[in-house]
Enzyme design. Structure first.
Site, PDB file in Angstrom:
ATOM      1  N   TRP A 102       4.808  48.881  37.942  1.00  0.00           N
ATOM      2  CA  TRP A 102       4.035  49.344  36.778  1.00  0.00           C
ATOM      3  C   TRP A 102       3.578  50.780  36.990  1.00  0.00           C
ATOM      4  CZ3 TRP A 102       5.027  46.779  32.701  1.00  0.00           C
ATOM      5  CH2 TRP A 102       5.185  45.396  32.720  1.00  0.00           C
ATOM      6  N   ASP A 173      -5.105  51.446  36.124  1.00  0.00           N
ATOM      7  CA  ASP A 173      -4.531  50.328  35.384  1.00  0.00           C
ATOM      8  C   ASP A 173      -4.957  49.074  36.137  1.00  0.00           C
ATOM      9  OD1 ASP A 173      -2.984  48.320  34.318  1.00  0.00           O
ATOM     10  OD2 ASP A 173      -1.049  49.283  34.719  1.00  0.00           O
ATOM     11  N   LYS A 197      -3.700  38.837  31.225  1.00  0.00           N
ATOM     12  CA  LYS A 197      -3.693  38.263  32.570  1.00  0.00           C
ATOM     13  C   LYS A 197      -5.067  37.700  32.923  1.00  0.00           C
ATOM     14  CE  LYS A 197       0.274  40.929  33.361  1.00  0.00           C
ATOM     15  NZ  LYS A 197       0.712  42.307  33.165  1.00  0.00           N
TER      16      LYS A 197
HETATM   17  C1  LIG Z   1       1.492  43.310  32.868  1.00  0.00           C
HETATM   18  C2  LIG Z   1       1.139  44.668  33.304  1.00  0.00           C
HETATM   19  C3  LIG Z   1       1.391  45.798  32.503  1.00  0.00           C
HETATM   20  C4  LIG Z   1       2.078  45.708  31.170  1.00  0.00           C
HETATM   21  O1  LIG Z   1       1.235  45.197  30.217  1.00  0.00           O
HETATM   22  P1  LIG Z   1       1.669  45.085  28.683  1.00  0.00           P
HETATM   23  O2  LIG Z   1       0.377  44.694  28.041  1.00  0.00           O
HETATM   24  O3  LIG Z   1       2.735  44.039  28.600  1.00  0.00           O
HETATM   25  O4  LIG Z   1       2.159  46.413  28.236  1.00  0.00           O
HETATM   26  C5  LIG Z   1       0.985  47.029  32.975  1.00  0.00           C
HETATM   27  N1  LIG Z   1       0.400  47.164  34.170  1.00  0.00           N
HETATM   28  C6  LIG Z   1       0.155  46.108  34.974  1.00  0.00           C
HETATM   29  C7  LIG Z   1      -0.503  46.310  36.299  1.00  0.00           C
HETATM   30  C8  LIG Z   1       0.523  44.831  34.566  1.00  0.00           C
HETATM   31  O5  LIG Z   1       0.295  43.780  35.372  1.00  0.00           O
END
Ligand SMILES: *Cc1c(COP(=O)(O)O)cnc(C)c1O
Length: 367
Positions: A102, A173, A197
């Site tokens: 990511w 993030d 998540k």
């Molecule tokens: C799942 C995830 C993403 C992507 O998220 P979306 O909402 O599907 O765009 C980005 N960064 C991390 C760390 C993730 O676990």
């Protein structure tokens, strides 16, 4: 009704109480005679809930009123470009701490807007098995910001100590570990997370930004209206129709977190879960192998391998028959992954370990 033990990586398990409340309130939300999906986002009922969700987010995170909480759409992936679009302009540069796929994607988007320094832990084979050490992090003080990914969802690594980046604004993030533990809010200028998540359903991305950093975003006139933080911040995330239902379930999830004792309590539970599962890996005489360096192990996504793909396939199949789903590793990494976000409590980790031990007993000989 049968509920499974859900180790999906995202969208992921949600607390049963949250689902039950959403179910009970589905047809008549707060005496409106409508579901929350049917009310106007300009109604006083909706706006009160929207503001409450922001307030609860601040409360859980330990953020003061100097933090704006934005509810945006487009997933965390949209933040990969929205961030540099708002902050990386006119010859500026940014620094990226790359500890997983990511983070790599975030860096790729940022490069469209300006130059980026990057420190990475990618192995020659494309995997990531550790977090950066402090000595590997050399942030140019001229950087507009530093971007990090707190938990590496695919490869199962997580920052266990936070990086020192001097006076450069730090942003993270936190999609896959937000609110799984307390974090030092003072260190950050902006954090974001897709909700699906640890915060609730997909459809809403939370962006928390400190006012002093918010002020530094490029003026709204220079970029498309919907992609400017200023548009959403100045209008309390009600410039256009927000993802009302997702925000509502996020609000319920944060109430659940507070009821359980907040982030300190969650951290204890998450440490216990990880201890139980990593313990089973480490005491399996190599039957289960965790590729991640121990000091970088994720408490949210536990990744391990069996001796070959056929054994892993059998593991996935038998786990499913035992009521444990979502254990197949990401398609790019293979192996097994247990995503044990907040909604999975200690009992589910123990049940998974009982299954692992039983599986090993029955199939140990083929090793
Ligand atoms: C799942 C995830 C993403 C992507 O998220 P979306 O909402 O599907 O765009 C980005 N960064 C991390 C760390 C993730 O676990």
């Amino acid at each position: 009704m049968k509920r499974v033990i859900n180790f999906n990586a995202g969208p992921a398990a949600m607390p049963l109480e949250v689902l039950e409340t959403a179910q009970a309130e589905m047809l008549d939300w707060q005496g409106t005679g409508m579901s929350v999906m049917e009310v106007s986002h300009r109604s006083k009922e909706y706006e009160a809930m929207h503001n409450e969700a922001q307030e609860l987010f601040r409360k859980l995170a330990g953020m003061g009123p100097e933090w704006k909480i934005l509810f945006l759409t487009g997933g965390a992936s949209t933040q990969f470009f929205m961030l540099p679009m708002n902050y990386l302009f006119e010859g500026r540069k940014a620094s990226y701490l790359v500890t997983g796929s990511w983070a790599k994607k975030a860096l790729k988007e940022a490069k469209r807007f300006g130059s980026c320094d990057a420190a990475s832990t990618e192995n020659p084979d494309g995997t990531f098995t550790r977090i950066l050490t402090q000595s590997e992090i050399k942030v140019d003080p001229a950087s507009t910001y530093v971007h990090m990914t707190s938990n590496n969802t695919l490869f199962g690594t997580q920052w266990q100590t936070w990086p020192e980046v001097g006076s450069v604004p730090l942003m993270a993030d936190m999609s896959s570990d937000i609110f799984s533990r307390p974090f030092p809010v003072d260190k950050f200028s902006l954090v974001y997370a897709g909700a699906q998540k640890n915060l609730g359903p997909s459809g809403v991305t939370v962006v928390a930004v400190r006012d002093s950093f918010y002020e530094k975003a490029i003026e709204a006139a220079k970029i498309p209206t919907m992609l400017s933080y200023r548009t959403h911040g100045d209008e309390n995330s009600l410039y256009n129709t927000p993802p009302c239902f997702s925000i509502y379930v996020l609000d319920l999830t944060m109430k659940w977190l507070l009821k359980r004792g907040g982030l300190d309590a969650m951290a204890k539970i998450n440490e216990e879960k990880a201890k139980v599962i990593y313990g089973a890996i480490d005491s399996s005489d190599g039957y289960y192998r965790g590729p991640v360096q121990k000091d970088s192990r994720s408490l949210m996504n536990v990744v391990f391998h069996l001796k070959d793909e056929a054994s892993e396939e059998l593991f996935v199949k038998e786990a499913k028959a035992a009521g444990i789903i979502g254990v197949k590793g990401h398609r790019s990494t293979g192996g097994i992954r247990f995503s044990i976000y907040n909604a999975n409590l200690v009992d589910n980790a123990k049940a998974a370990v009982a299954f692992m031990e039983d599986f090993r007993k029955r199939h140990g000989k083929i090793h």
